[in-house]
Motif scaffolding. Structure first.
Motif, short mmCIF file in Angstrom:
data_model
loop_
_atom_site.label_atom_id
_atom_site.label_comp_id
_atom_site.label_asym_id
_atom_site.label_seq_id
_atom_site.Cartn_x
_atom_site.Cartn_y
_atom_site.Cartn_z
N UNK A 223 0.81 -1.22 0.00
CA UNK A 223 0.00 0.00 0.00
C UNK A 223 0.84 1.26 0.00
N UNK A 224 2.16 1.11 0.24
CA UNK A 224 3.04 2.27 0.16
C UNK A 224 3.09 2.72 -1.30
N UNK A 225 2.74 3.96 -1.55
CA UNK A 225 2.65 4.44 -2.93
C UNK A 225 1.23 4.41 -3.45
N UNK A 226 0.30 3.92 -2.60
CA UNK A 226 -1.11 3.97 -2.97
C UNK A 226 -1.65 2.74 -3.68
N UNK A 227 -0.80 1.74 -3.94
CA UNK A 227 -1.24 0.54 -4.65
C UNK A 227 -1.12 -0.67 -3.75
N UNK A 228 -2.24 -1.39 -3.56
CA UNK A 228 -2.23 -2.61 -2.77
C UNK A 228 -2.04 -3.82 -3.69
#
Length: 309
Positions: A223-228
């Protein structure tokens, strides 16, 4: 006194072991298609060169803040469980350690989440141009605002699976080794024996649960960077094994074991010696390397653990 001794030993352990923990996390979660690091030494070298020596201490605020609460929980639960069980046996040491490990996850999981996110922030940058998190508290606050209580406790199940047997093995190994070595307060080799027992207990604990720690780190960094990337524990395991094989479960193991022996050796020896001399060795001194009340052994942070071992 158990609490004070644990805090002193634990703080020393965090300061000594955190750089190794940072390397472990970076190796565990790096992209296999575009790896930044070739191994443990290269990771150390790259972090120092690209981010200075302070890069190795990213996220240290979180384990330092959580240290007091974790030690309070562990010593309270472990001591009361030993008294409840009634007999100081290796089996009871395992059960008491496992109970302490399970309950301290309430603090350990959010602490390691913040630590992992801070460790991953600004990877490869000497001075990060855009910091998402100012510090560990800010990290947890932002996660809570965005994802609620569920987000703050991301990785709780894997933390529980790691910490429960891990702490059991930890206390069991130390108990068995101190009994086998049989050192006494006036033994000239008491300190080397304590260091050896503590170091080997830490290694045994990490080896028993390390694959779970890899999955925990990946879920908490997800989830770091907005993508799971992962939808569940099983999905994380499935994707990791499919892309990297079963050797994925050994990523970062070298730095973990390099960290485990000195950190756990120093912590267990510090706690045991502080308790021994604080309580007085003349009054019914211990018969082996354990404190006067042998059910009160020391507890270590990362975090591995570890988070926190």
């Amino acid at each position: 006194m158990d609490f004070v001794a644990g805090c002193i030993g634990g703080a020393a352990g965090v300061l000594v072991g955190h750089p190794f923990d940072t390397v472990k996390v970076r190796l565990q979660v790096q992209n296999v298609d575009k790896p930044l690091y070739r191994g443990t030494y290269h990771c150390f070298q790259s972090i120092i060169r690209q981010e200075t020596i302070f890069g190795l201490y990213k996220g240290i605020g979180s384990p330092m803040m959580g240290l007091t609460f974790i030690n309070a929980i562990v010593f309270g639960v472990q001591g009361n469980t030993m008294r409840l069980l009634g007999h100081d046996t290796p089996t009871n040491q395992f059960l008491a350690g496992a109970a302490a490990g399970a309950i301290q996850c309430v603090i350990c999981c959010p602490m390691e989440l913040a630590k992992t996110r801070m460790q991953m922030q600004g990877t490869g940058e000497k001075k990060s141009s855009k910091k998402l998190y100012k510090n560990s508290l800010d990290c947890l606050a932002r996660i809570y605002r965005r994802e609620g209580l569920w987000g703050v406790n991301r990785g709780m199940v894997t933390t529980l699976i790691r910490e429960t047997p891990g702490f059991g093995v930890y206390f069991l190994a130390y108990d068995v080794l101190t009994r086998s070595l049989g050192c006494e307060p006036n033994d000239r080799y008491m300190i080397p024996k304590l260091l050896f027992a503590g170091g080997m207990a830490g290694i045994a604990s990490w080896l028993s649960t390390y694959p779970v720690d890899v999955i925990k780190s990946r879920l908490q960094a997800d989830g770091v960077g907005g993508v799971n990337q992962y939808s569940s524990i099983a999905d994380c395991v499935r994707q990791s094994v499919r892309r990297e094989g079963f050797m994925v479960f050994t990523r970062g193991l070298t730095s973990t074991l390099l960290r485990a022996f000195p950190v756990n050796a120093a912590t267990f020896a510090t706690v045991t010696l502080v308790l021994m001399y604080a309580r007085g060795t003349d009054e019914e001194g211990p018969t082996d390397c354990e404190p006067t009340q042998p059910s009160h052994h020391a507890q270590i942070q990362q975090q591995p653990q570890p988070s926190s071992l």
